[in-house]
Design a protein around this motif. Structure first.
Motif, PDB file in Angstrom:
ATOM      1  N   THR A 202       0.718  -1.263  -0.021  1.00  0.00           N
ATOM      2  CA  THR A 202       0.110   0.071   0.110  1.00  0.00           C
ATOM      3  C   THR A 202       0.882   1.390  -0.009  1.00  0.00           C
ATOM      4  OG1 THR A 202      -1.667  -1.277   0.984  1.00  0.00           O
ATOM      5  CG2 THR A 202      -1.697   1.297   1.130  1.00  0.00           C
ATOM      6  N   ALA A 203       1.936   1.313   0.685  1.00  0.00           N
ATOM      7  CA  ALA A 203       2.775   2.218   0.680  1.00  0.00           C
ATOM      8  C   ALA A 203       3.712   2.573  -0.573  1.00  0.00           C
ATOM      9  CB  ALA A 203       3.991   2.109   1.827  1.00  0.00           C
ATOM     10  N   TYR A 204       3.821   1.488  -1.307  1.00  0.00           N
ATOM     11  CA  TYR A 204       4.729   1.514  -2.711  1.00  0.00           C
ATOM     12  C   TYR A 204       3.909   2.463  -3.653  1.00  0.00           C
ATOM     13  CZ  TYR A 204       7.032  -0.116  -6.655  1.00  0.00           C
ATOM     14  OH  TYR A 204       7.762  -0.512  -7.865  1.00  0.00           O
ATOM     15  N   GLN A 205       4.794   3.240  -4.687  1.00  0.00           N
ATOM     16  CA  GLN A 205       4.153   4.242  -5.635  1.00  0.00           C
ATOM     17  C   GLN A 205       3.688   3.530  -6.789  1.00  0.00           C
ATOM     18  OE1 GLN A 205       3.602   7.820  -4.851  1.00  0.00           O
ATOM     19  NE2 GLN A 205       3.842   6.567  -2.684  1.00  0.00           N
ATOM     20  N   TRP A 206       3.884   2.397  -7.053  1.00  0.00           N
ATOM     21  CA  TRP A 206       3.423   1.569  -8.274  1.00  0.00           C
ATOM     22  C   TRP A 206       3.462   2.267  -9.409  1.00  0.00           C
ATOM     23  CZ3 TRP A 206       3.145  -3.203  -7.220  1.00  0.00           C
ATOM     24  CH2 TRP A 206       2.646  -3.694  -6.012  1.00  0.00           C
ATOM     25  N   PRO A 207       4.764   2.538 -10.120  1.00  0.00           N
ATOM     26  CA  PRO A 207       5.086   3.107 -11.415  1.00  0.00           C
ATOM     27  C   PRO A 207       4.164   2.631 -12.343  1.00  0.00           C
ATOM     28  CG  PRO A 207       6.949   2.332 -10.479  1.00  0.00           C
ATOM     29  CD  PRO A 207       6.013   2.194  -9.364  1.00  0.00           C
ATOM     30  N   GLY A 208       4.163   1.312 -12.186  1.00  0.00           N
ATOM     31  CA  GLY A 208       3.566   0.462 -13.373  1.00  0.00           C
ATOM     32  C   GLY A 208       2.022   0.177 -13.229  1.00  0.00           C
ATOM     33  N   GLU A 235       9.108  -7.377  -0.518  1.00  0.00           N
ATOM     34  CA  GLU A 235       9.689  -6.278  -0.338  1.00  0.00           C
ATOM     35  C   GLU A 235      10.739  -6.045  -1.360  1.00  0.00           C
ATOM     36  OE1 GLU A 235       9.998  -3.467   3.326  1.00  0.00           O
ATOM     37  OE2 GLU A 235      11.168  -5.061   3.683  1.00  0.00           O
ATOM     38  N   PRO A 236      11.701  -6.980  -1.529  1.00  0.00           N
ATOM     39  CA  PRO A 236      12.903  -6.811  -2.405  1.00  0.00           C
ATOM     40  C   PRO A 236      12.575  -6.682  -3.643  1.00  0.00           C
ATOM     41  CG  PRO A 236      12.994  -8.580  -0.810  1.00  0.00           C
ATOM     42  CD  PRO A 236      11.896  -8.314  -0.629  1.00  0.00           C
ATOM     43  N   TRP A 237      11.313  -7.243  -4.255  1.00  0.00           N
ATOM     44  CA  TRP A 237      10.788  -7.022  -5.468  1.00  0.00           C
ATOM     45  C   TRP A 237      10.396  -5.663  -5.939  1.00  0.00           C
ATOM     46  CZ3 TRP A 237       6.850 -11.693  -4.992  1.00  0.00           C
ATOM     47  CH2 TRP A 237       7.184 -12.967  -4.987  1.00  0.00           C
ATOM     48  N   LEU A 238       9.937  -5.187  -4.903  1.00  0.00           N
ATOM     49  CA  LEU A 238       9.323  -3.574  -5.031  1.00  0.00           C
ATOM     50  C   LEU A 238      10.466  -2.559  -4.962  1.00  0.00           C
ATOM     51  CD1 LEU A 238       6.273  -3.504  -2.433  1.00  0.00           C
ATOM     52  CD2 LEU A 238       6.226  -4.239  -5.039  1.00  0.00           C
TER      53      LEU A 238
END
Length: 276
Positions: A202-208, A235-238
């Motif tokens: 949820t905290a990730y910005q998701w550029p894709g 987490e490592p993937w993000l």
């Protein structure tokens, strides 16, 4: 919720729809939802990726051609407009269409008639056009890359699909939907997302955008141990995705969170979760 309301509103009309949004936000999902909630739902729904074809191939794909119209045209072929009669035609990435085809599109939208390549007779069509773009079309108009009159014909019923980073409340439901659907498809039983993993997502910005979220969920379903997608797994993937996009890694997460399916087919499969 706002996009859903817009879909339901424009579905009652026969007007042309222009869906704007970043790559991966689910514009084709929205286009299909417009069709399936409209009076044309029992008609065909066809799509053309305008960015994937050269101008000459796109012209033939959209409008069809007569026998002998060009080298290799050994028989009459109907185009997507004719095949979409009484239905909906999706013009994906309309901003990539060349100037010559733009002029022919404008005539179809204005007069509801077309000529096949190599033909002299006009053919009437009853097609609702839904176009998508991830580009700033007014800027393209200013640069002379897109016709202003065509833009006005397309922009009758605009829908803006916001990027996933602007609708964080959707990340959890979408992730759970993707995980459930992929697990069922692969026969893996019940797979869940750990709360701390969902917090990081949820905290990730998701550029894709939604496409990237679905890819992460599919990877998680395949590699999860004991049917739980953990924070340590995702987490490592993000962070890797951030670094690959030129991001700054850990600083892209807000304070308090430390670091520790072809496109058309995939988006079509996710439709129920996005719209509902």
């Amino acid at each position: 919720r706002r996009v859903k309301e817009q879909i339901l509103a424009v579905a009652e009309s026969h007007g042309t729809v222009l869906i704007i949004g970043e790559s991966g936000t689910g514009k084709e999902v929205v286009a299909r939802a417009v069709h399936e909630t409209s009076q044309r739902r029992n008609g065909p729904f066809l799509g053309v990726n305008c960015a994937a074809l050269s101008e000459s191939l796109l012209e033939s794909e959209l409008f069809g051609h007569e026998r002998g119209a060009f080298t290799g045209a050994d028989k009459v072929r109907k185009g997507r407009f004719e095949l979409s009669d009484h239905g909906t035609l999706l013009l994906d990435e309309i901003s990539e269409v060349g100037v010559r085809v733009q002029a022919k599109l404008l005539r179809v939208l204005q007069e509801r008639v077309l000529e096949r390549v190599g033909a002299s007779l006009s053919i009437g069509v009853d097609v609702r056009v839904v176009a998508t773009s991830n580009r700033d079309l007014p800027r393209a108009i200013a640069k002379g890359e897109f016709r202003q009159d065509l833009f006005f014909r397309l922009n009758v019923l605009p829908i803006h699909v916001p990027p996933l980073r602007d609708r964080q409340e959707d990340i959890g439901p979408l992730a759970e939907y993707f995980v459930r659907s992929i697990a069922r498809r692969d026969g893996r039983g019940d797979v869940t997302i750990a709360p701390d993993a969902l917090a990081v997502m949820t905290a990730y910005q998701w550029p894709g955008n939604v496409r990237e979220l679905q890819n992460i969920c599919e990877r998680g379903v395949v590699l999860a141990r004991q049917s739980v997608i953990t924070r340590e797994l995702v987490e490592p993937w993000l962070l890797a995705d951030l670094n690959g996009m030129g991001g700054s890694g850990p600083s892209s997460f807000p304070i308090g969170v430390s670091n520790g399916y072809s496109n058309a087919d995939v988006l079509t499969e996710t439709k129920p979760g996005v719209i509902q």
